[in-house]
Write an enzyme that holds these catalytic residues in place. Structure first.
Site, PDB file in Angstrom:
ATOM      1  N   GLY A 224      50.664 153.644 -29.801  1.00 31.27           N
ATOM      2  CA  GLY A 224      49.293 153.885 -29.346  1.00 31.27           C
ATOM      3  C   GLY A 224      49.215 154.799 -28.138  1.00 31.27           C
TER       4      GLY A 224
ATOM      5  N   HIS B 132      37.268 138.580 -32.606  1.00 32.03           N
ATOM      6  CA  HIS B 132      36.996 139.844 -33.288  1.00 32.03           C
ATOM      7  C   HIS B 132      35.525 140.262 -33.173  1.00 32.03           C
ATOM      8  CE1 HIS B 132      40.920 138.887 -35.469  1.00 32.03           C
ATOM      9  NE2 HIS B 132      41.139 139.944 -34.712  1.00 32.03           N
TER      10      HIS B 132
ATOM     11  N   PRO C   6      56.555 144.936 -26.651  1.00 32.97           N
ATOM     12  CA  PRO C   6      56.047 146.229 -27.105  1.00 32.97           C
ATOM     13  C   PRO C   6      54.620 146.533 -26.640  1.00 32.97           C
ATOM     14  CG  PRO C   6      56.712 144.841 -28.996  1.00 32.97           C
ATOM     15  CD  PRO C   6      56.962 144.051 -27.753  1.00 32.97           C
TER      16      PRO C   6
ATOM     17  N   ASP D 127      43.278 146.189 -29.264  1.00 34.57           N
ATOM     18  CA  ASP D 127      43.518 144.828 -29.756  1.00 34.57           C
ATOM     19  C   ASP D 127      45.014 144.574 -29.670  1.00 34.57           C
ATOM     20  OD1 ASP D 127      43.476 142.383 -30.954  1.00 34.57           O
ATOM     21  OD2 ASP D 127      43.065 143.141 -32.970  1.00 34.57           O
ATOM     22  N   CYS D 128      45.457 144.365 -28.447  1.00 33.54           N
ATOM     23  CA  CYS D 128      46.899 144.361 -28.182  1.00 33.54           C
ATOM     24  C   CYS D 128      47.428 142.949 -27.954  1.00 33.54           C
ATOM     25  CB  CYS D 128      47.158 145.225 -26.957  1.00 33.54           C
ATOM     26  SG  CYS D 128      46.164 144.742 -25.532  1.00 33.54           S
ATOM     27  N   THR D 129      48.740 142.876 -27.812  1.00 31.21           N
ATOM     28  CA  THR D 129      49.390 141.630 -27.402  1.00 31.21           C
ATOM     29  C   THR D 129      49.278 141.523 -25.880  1.00 31.21           C
ATOM     30  OG1 THR D 129      51.460 142.841 -27.250  1.00 31.21           O
ATOM     31  CG2 THR D 129      51.046 141.701 -29.320  1.00 31.21           C
ATOM     32  N   ASP D 130      49.897 140.512 -25.320  1.00 31.29           N
ATOM     33  CA  ASP D 130      49.932 140.398 -23.862  1.00 31.29           C
ATOM     34  C   ASP D 130      50.886 141.449 -23.305  1.00 31.29           C
ATOM     35  OD1 ASP D 130      48.374 137.811 -23.043  1.00 31.29           O
ATOM     36  OD2 ASP D 130      49.375 137.377 -24.941  1.00 31.29           O
TER      37      ASP D 130
ATOM     38  N   GLU E 105      48.608 151.350 -35.316  1.00 26.14           N
ATOM     39  CA  GLU E 105      49.399 150.122 -35.181  1.00 26.14           C
ATOM     40  C   GLU E 105      50.875 150.526 -35.182  1.00 26.14           C
ATOM     41  OE1 GLU E 105      49.136 146.459 -35.072  1.00 26.14           O
ATOM     42  OE2 GLU E 105      51.287 146.836 -35.001  1.00 26.14           O
TER      43      GLU E 105
HETATM   44  N1  AG3 Z   1      45.519 139.911 -29.692  1.00 26.47           N
HETATM   45  C1  AG3 Z   1      46.012 138.814 -29.005  1.00 26.47           C
HETATM   46  C2  AG3 Z   1      45.844 138.372 -27.721  1.00 26.47           C
HETATM   47  C3  AG3 Z   1      46.847 137.355 -27.296  1.00 26.47           C
HETATM   48  C4  AG3 Z   1      46.434 136.765 -26.059  1.00 26.47           C
HETATM   49  N2  AG3 Z   1      47.132 135.596 -25.733  1.00 26.47           N
HETATM   50  C5  AG3 Z   1      46.863 134.914 -24.618  1.00 26.47           C
HETATM   51  N3  AG3 Z   1      46.638 135.548 -23.517  1.00 26.47           N
HETATM   52  N4  AG3 Z   1      46.833 133.624 -24.708  1.00 26.47           N
HETATM   53  C6  AG3 Z   1      45.450 139.487 -30.961  1.00 26.47           C
HETATM   54  C7  AG3 Z   1      45.375 140.150 -32.194  1.00 26.47           C
HETATM   55  C8  AG3 Z   1      44.220 139.638 -33.000  1.00 26.47           C
HETATM   56  N5  AG3 Z   1      43.703 140.657 -33.809  1.00 26.47           N
END
Ligand code: AG3
Length: 284
Positions: free
Chosen positions: A139, A62, A163, A156-159, A106
């Site tokens: 988003g 962060h 989604p 600040d996304c997932t992989d 979000e």
């Molecule tokens: N964003 C997560 C990233 C996940 C990446 N994972 C990985 N490549 N091992 C997270 C949200 C935190 N605020």
């Protein structure tokens, strides 16, 4: 009885956490949300079987996705966060005294609600700050349609599976470019380069053509196992990635922000990329 959480994000390689207590487990409208306690990482939040954040090391991620672009910009007033439902990003952005408004988009309201309850140290009250506007929406649609403009945009996304995949699309990047003010900076989590090198190349291919300057910076975040995590960086001002060290030091001091990972020296060094990443970028 202790069970084990095994994250399988990469083929043939994974990481395991003991689940010392399940705090919350639920299939939301969008994804499988799990929050549990682990003896060494504290509270851990996973979406669709992939660890998103832990209490123990969230500060690294962060701090690096907020203070690097905000202090490089130097006068950011309006910030957009895409994703980030746990509130950790919001908490760090709000530490900047010059920030007058933060919009957070979000897609999954349940992530915000459950993280407020079970990971309260992440947001630390940030959702109650009067500068904050929370939008529950997609988003990509938001950045494609909004009339609002921002100085810094943080994805600040997932992989890029499930989604979160659309947050790595050309359409999303073009939308972000569209709602950045002149001199604005876009940053995004971009995976662990050693294991996800194709993501670095794909992002460079999609994001690069939209901006005068596009690169990556990095930090090692233990929870994102496998080496350095890369962060995508894009702006139309190539000077922003290499701020004068004395100015950076001054801005950091003036901000009054106390950090545990970020400092101006780390900032200056984090744009140096290992040769295997540079080679992958040169090959596209
Ligand atoms: N964003 C997560 C990233 C996940 C990446 N994972 C990985 N490549 N091992 C997270 C949200 C935190 N605020």
């Amino acid at each position: 009885m202790t069970t084990t959480f095994v994250e399988k994000l990469h083929p043939g390689y994974g990481q395991a956490f003991s689940i010392d207590e399940v705090l919350f487990e639920h299939r939301t409208e969008h994804q499988e949300l799990l929050i549990f306690r682990n003896a060494s990482f504290g509270r851990v939040m996973a979406l669709d079987g992939i660890v998103q954040t832990t209490e123990r090391d969230e500060f690294i991620y962060h701090e690096m996705l907020t203070h690097v672009p905000l202090l490089a910009h130097g006068a950011a007033r309006r910030v957009l966060i895409i994703g980030g439902g746990d509130g950790g990003m919001l908490r760090e952005v709000l530490k900047h005294p010059g920030v007058v408004s933060v919009t957070q988009v979000e897609i999954d309201a349940a992530v915000i609600e459950m993280c407020k309850r079970y990971l309260p140290n992440h947001s630390a009250g940030a959702f109650d700050d009067p500068r904050v506007d929370i939008v529950i929406a997609d988003g990509v649609e938001y950045v494609t349609q909004t009339q609002a403009r921002f100085d810094v945009i943080i994805s600040d996304c997932t992989d890029p599976v499930g989604p979160g995949e659309v947050l790595f699309s050309s359409r999303f990047y073009a939308g972000c470019k569209r709602c950045l003010n002149p001199g604005g900076i876009f940053v995004a989590q971009n995976g662990v380069a050693f294991l996800q090198l194709d993501e670095v190349a794909t992002t460079a291919r999609r994001l690069g053509p939209l901006f005068a300057d596009q690169t990556f910076y990095s930090a090692a975040v233990p929870t994102y196992a496998g080496g350095l995590m890369t962060f995508a960086w894009a702006s139309d001002d190539g000077a922003l990635r290499a701020p004068d060290p004395a100015i950076l030091q001054q801005r950091y001091r003036d901000s009054g922000i106390r950090t545990r990972f970020y400092n101006p020296q780390v900032h200056a060094g984090c744009f140096a990329l290992p040769q295997y990443i540079l080679d992958a970028l040169a090959a596209i």
